[in-house]
Every structure is written in structure tokens, then in C-alpha cells.
Design a protein around this motif. Structure first.
Motif, PDB file in Angstrom:
ATOM      1  N   SER A  62       0.859  -1.178   0.000  1.00  0.00           N
ATOM      2  CA  SER A  62       0.000   0.000   0.000  1.00  0.00           C
ATOM      3  C   SER A  62       0.902   1.237   0.000  1.00  0.00           C
ATOM      4  O   SER A  62       2.031   1.199   0.496  1.00  0.00           O
ATOM      5  CB  SER A  62      -0.921   0.010   1.223  1.00  0.00           C
ATOM      6  N   PHE A  63       0.406   2.312  -0.566  1.00  0.00           N
ATOM      7  CA  PHE A  63       1.192   3.537  -0.668  1.00  0.00           C
ATOM      8  C   PHE A  63       1.604   4.063   0.717  1.00  0.00           C
ATOM      9  O   PHE A  63       2.789   4.328   0.946  1.00  0.00           O
ATOM     10  CB  PHE A  63       0.421   4.572  -1.483  1.00  0.00           C
ATOM     11  N   PRO A  64       0.669   4.190   1.678  1.00  0.00           N
ATOM     12  CA  PRO A  64       1.094   4.679   3.007  1.00  0.00           C
ATOM     13  C   PRO A  64       2.110   3.748   3.679  1.00  0.00           C
ATOM     14  O   PRO A  64       3.049   4.211   4.315  1.00  0.00           O
ATOM     15  CB  PRO A  64      -0.197   4.730   3.818  1.00  0.00           C
ATOM     16  N   HIS A  65       1.938   2.448   3.516  1.00  0.00           N
ATOM     17  CA  HIS A  65       2.869   1.486   4.116  1.00  0.00           C
ATOM     18  C   HIS A  65       4.269   1.672   3.531  1.00  0.00           C
ATOM     19  O   HIS A  65       5.262   1.692   4.265  1.00  0.00           O
ATOM     20  CB  HIS A  65       2.359   0.059   3.898  1.00  0.00           C
ATOM     21  N   TYR A  66       4.349   1.832   2.217  1.00  0.00           N
ATOM     22  CA  TYR A  66       5.645   2.047   1.575  1.00  0.00           C
ATOM     23  C   TYR A  66       6.294   3.338   2.074  1.00  0.00           C
ATOM     24  O   TYR A  66       7.482   3.359   2.375  1.00  0.00           O
ATOM     25  CB  TYR A  66       5.493   2.092   0.046  1.00  0.00           C
ATOM     26  N   LEU A  67       5.512   4.404   2.161  1.00  0.00           N
ATOM     27  CA  LEU A  67       6.055   5.695   2.608  1.00  0.00           C
ATOM     28  C   LEU A  67       6.630   5.599   4.015  1.00  0.00           C
ATOM     29  O   LEU A  67       7.714   6.126   4.289  1.00  0.00           O
ATOM     30  CB  LEU A  67       4.977   6.776   2.560  1.00  0.00           C
ATOM     31  N   VAL A  68       5.910   4.929   4.910  1.00  0.00           N
ATOM     32  CA  VAL A  68       6.360   4.828   6.303  1.00  0.00           C
ATOM     33  C   VAL A  68       7.570   3.898   6.403  1.00  0.00           C
ATOM     34  O   VAL A  68       8.558   4.244   7.050  1.00  0.00           O
ATOM     35  CB  VAL A  68       5.200   4.359   7.212  1.00  0.00           C
ATOM     36  N   LYS A  69       7.515   2.748   5.728  1.00  0.00           N
ATOM     37  CA  LYS A  69       8.634   1.796   5.789  1.00  0.00           C
ATOM     38  C   LYS A  69       9.901   2.387   5.168  1.00  0.00           C
ATOM     39  O   LYS A  69      11.001   2.109   5.624  1.00  0.00           O
ATOM     40  CB  LYS A  69       8.277   0.482   5.073  1.00  0.00           C
ATOM     41  N   SER A  70       9.740   3.214   4.133  1.00  0.00           N
ATOM     42  CA  SER A  70      10.885   3.834   3.464  1.00  0.00           C
ATOM     43  C   SER A  70      11.312   5.127   4.143  1.00  0.00           C
ATOM     44  O   SER A  70      12.248   5.787   3.692  1.00  0.00           O
ATOM     45  CB  SER A  70      10.543   4.132   2.004  1.00  0.00           C
ATOM     46  N   LYS A  71      10.595   5.513   5.191  1.00  0.00           N
ATOM     47  CA  LYS A  71      10.870   6.737   5.940  1.00  0.00           C
ATOM     48  C   LYS A  71      10.791   7.995   5.058  1.00  0.00           C
ATOM     49  O   LYS A  71      11.516   8.970   5.264  1.00  0.00           O
ATOM     50  CB  LYS A  71      12.216   6.648   6.656  1.00  0.00           C
ATOM     51  N   LEU A  72       9.881   7.945   4.079  1.00  0.00           N
ATOM     52  CA  LEU A  72       9.656   9.116   3.225  1.00  0.00           C
ATOM     53  C   LEU A  72       8.623  10.054   3.847  1.00  0.00           C
ATOM     54  O   LEU A  72       8.616  11.248   3.557  1.00  0.00           O
ATOM     55  CB  LEU A  72       9.190   8.679   1.834  1.00  0.00           C
ATOM     56  N   ALA A  73       7.753   9.496   4.677  1.00  0.00           N
ATOM     57  CA  ALA A  73       6.747  10.287   5.388  1.00  0.00           C
ATOM     58  C   ALA A  73       6.387   9.536   6.665  1.00  0.00           C
ATOM     59  O   ALA A  73       6.407   8.308   6.695  1.00  0.00           O
ATOM     60  CB  ALA A  73       5.508  10.492   4.526  1.00  0.00           C
ATOM     61  N   SER A  74       6.051  10.268   7.683  1.00  0.00           N
ATOM     62  CA  SER A  74       5.668   9.622   8.937  1.00  0.00           C
ATOM     63  C   SER A  74       4.201   9.213   8.875  1.00  0.00           C
ATOM     64  O   SER A  74       3.396   9.808   8.146  1.00  0.00           O
ATOM     65  CB  SER A  74       5.889  10.561  10.124  1.00  0.00           C
ATOM     66  N   SER A  75       3.875   8.221   9.652  1.00  0.00           N
ATOM     67  CA  SER A  75       2.490   7.773   9.755  1.00  0.00           C
ATOM     68  C   SER A  75       1.602   8.930  10.213  1.00  0.00           C
ATOM     69  O   SER A  75       0.501   9.121   9.700  1.00  0.00           O
ATOM     70  CB  SER A  75       2.398   6.609  10.742  1.00  0.00           C
ATOM     71  N   GLN A  76       2.097   9.700  11.166  1.00  0.00           N
ATOM     72  CA  GLN A  76       1.314  10.824  11.687  1.00  0.00           C
ATOM     73  C   GLN A  76       1.071  11.892  10.619  1.00  0.00           C
ATOM     74  O   GLN A  76      -0.018  12.451  10.528  1.00  0.00           O
ATOM     75  CB  GLN A  76       2.003  11.438  12.910  1.00  0.00           C
ATOM     76  N   ALA A  77       2.073  12.178   9.797  1.00  0.00           N
ATOM     77  CA  ALA A  77       1.905  13.180   8.729  1.00  0.00           C
ATOM     78  C   ALA A  77       0.863  12.720   7.714  1.00  0.00           C
ATOM     79  O   ALA A  77       0.028  13.516   7.269  1.00  0.00           O
ATOM     80  CB  ALA A  77       3.241  13.447   8.041  1.00  0.00           C
TER      81      ALA A  77
END
Length: 166
Positions: A62-77
Motif C-alpha cells: 500500500s502507498f502509506p505502508h511504503y512511505l512509512v517503511k521507506s521513511k519518506l513520510a511519517s504515519s502521523q503526517a
């Protein structure tokens, strides 16, 4: 939406000014759905959003999962951005009892694959925790698999990850 409008204006101008350069649009970053909102809120730039969306899809994440795992964006953001742009109820998964997954209307394989969490079933349908409210394919798949109307509820990706991987 201003960023998306500027990008589309650029694409249209290029089509008008350089009609003989077929394929030029393929080199421009494309963004849609959640990535568009993250760019609009300056959480990601257009290039990063486009590449991250492509890599997430390539890795079947999933896009949010990839962003968080890759540290491109925080879950909170991501959560804050979604809460700002979508008129959805919010659920804090700290209040969720993971043993409910055992008696879920959705089997565990689908919960892992689609990164969703069933929160409540009532006469109207299934209230489903989801970190990306723009992921219509997931919502449609859950409706298909359960035979129920799906009511998305916004949850934070990090909390969702913790629950489904515990």
C-alpha cells in the motif's frame, strides 16, 4: 489541488507547443489519489511522490505502508493529511482489541494483503479501518469479499501495521 493544476497545465502546454514529441508526458511525474494530497500539503515533492507510488505498486505494498517503511513520510503526517482532506470518522487503534481479528468477517489473508482492519459490523455494513481513503480498489475488494457495504474509517498506518503484524 494547486500543484495538480500546475502539473496538468504544464502537460497541456507541452502537448500544444511540442505536439511532435510523443511520449514527453511519460517523462513527467504523475501523481493522483493520496500522493496528490501529500504533495499539496508539502509532505512530499512531486518527484518523490510519483516514484514512491510507482515503487509501492511494484512491490505490491500500500502507498502509506511504503512511505512509512521507506521513511519518506511519517504515519502521523499521512494521517493528519488524510484527516484534513477527507470527511471521515477517525479511529485510534490503541483502543482496538486484536483478538477481534480471530472472529472477523474478513479472513486474515485479506487483512494482510489489503492492509485493512474490521472495526464494527452492523446492519448497514462493515466499518473498516484504512490508512489510504483514496484506495478505492481495496474498498471495492472488501465489499466484494464480504458482500457488505464498506464504510471507511481513517486509521494511522503505524498503528495498523502494529495490529496486523502482532
Amino acid at each position: 489541488m494547486a500543484v495538480y493544476g500546475q502539473l496538468m497545465e504544464l502537460v497541456l502546454k507541452m502537448d500544444y507547443v511540442m505536439p511532435s514529441m510523443n511520449g514527453i508526458k511519460d517523462t513527467l511525474p504523475t501523481i493522483s489519489g493520496l500522493s496528490l494530497y501529500l504533495v499539496e500539503d508539502s509532505i512530499l515533492d512531486i518527484q518523490t511522490a510519483s516514484q514512491a507510488f510507482h515503487f509501492a505498486k511494484q512491490q505490491k505494498m500500500s502507498f502509506p505502508h511504503y512511505l512509512v517503511k521507506s521513511k519518506l513520510a511519517s504515519s502521523q503526517a499521512i494521517f493528519t493529511c488524510c484527516a484534513k482532506h477527507f470527511d471521515l470518522p477517525i479511529f485510534d487503534l490503541a483502543n482496538y482489541d486484536p483478538t477481534q481479528l480471530n472472529d472477523s468477517v474478513i479472513n486474515l489473508e485479506l487483512i494482510y494483503r489489503y492492509r485493512v482492519i474490521p472495526l464494527n459490523r452492523d446492519q448497514q455494513g462493515l466499518h473498516l479501518g484504512i490508512a489510504d481513503p483514496t484506495d478505492h480498489a481495496t474498498i471495492t475488494a472488501m465489499s466484494f469479499h464480504t458482500g457488505l457495504t464498506i464504510y471507511p474509517i481513517l486509521v494511522a498506518e503505524a498503528e495498523l501495521d502494529h495490529i496486523i503484524n502482532t
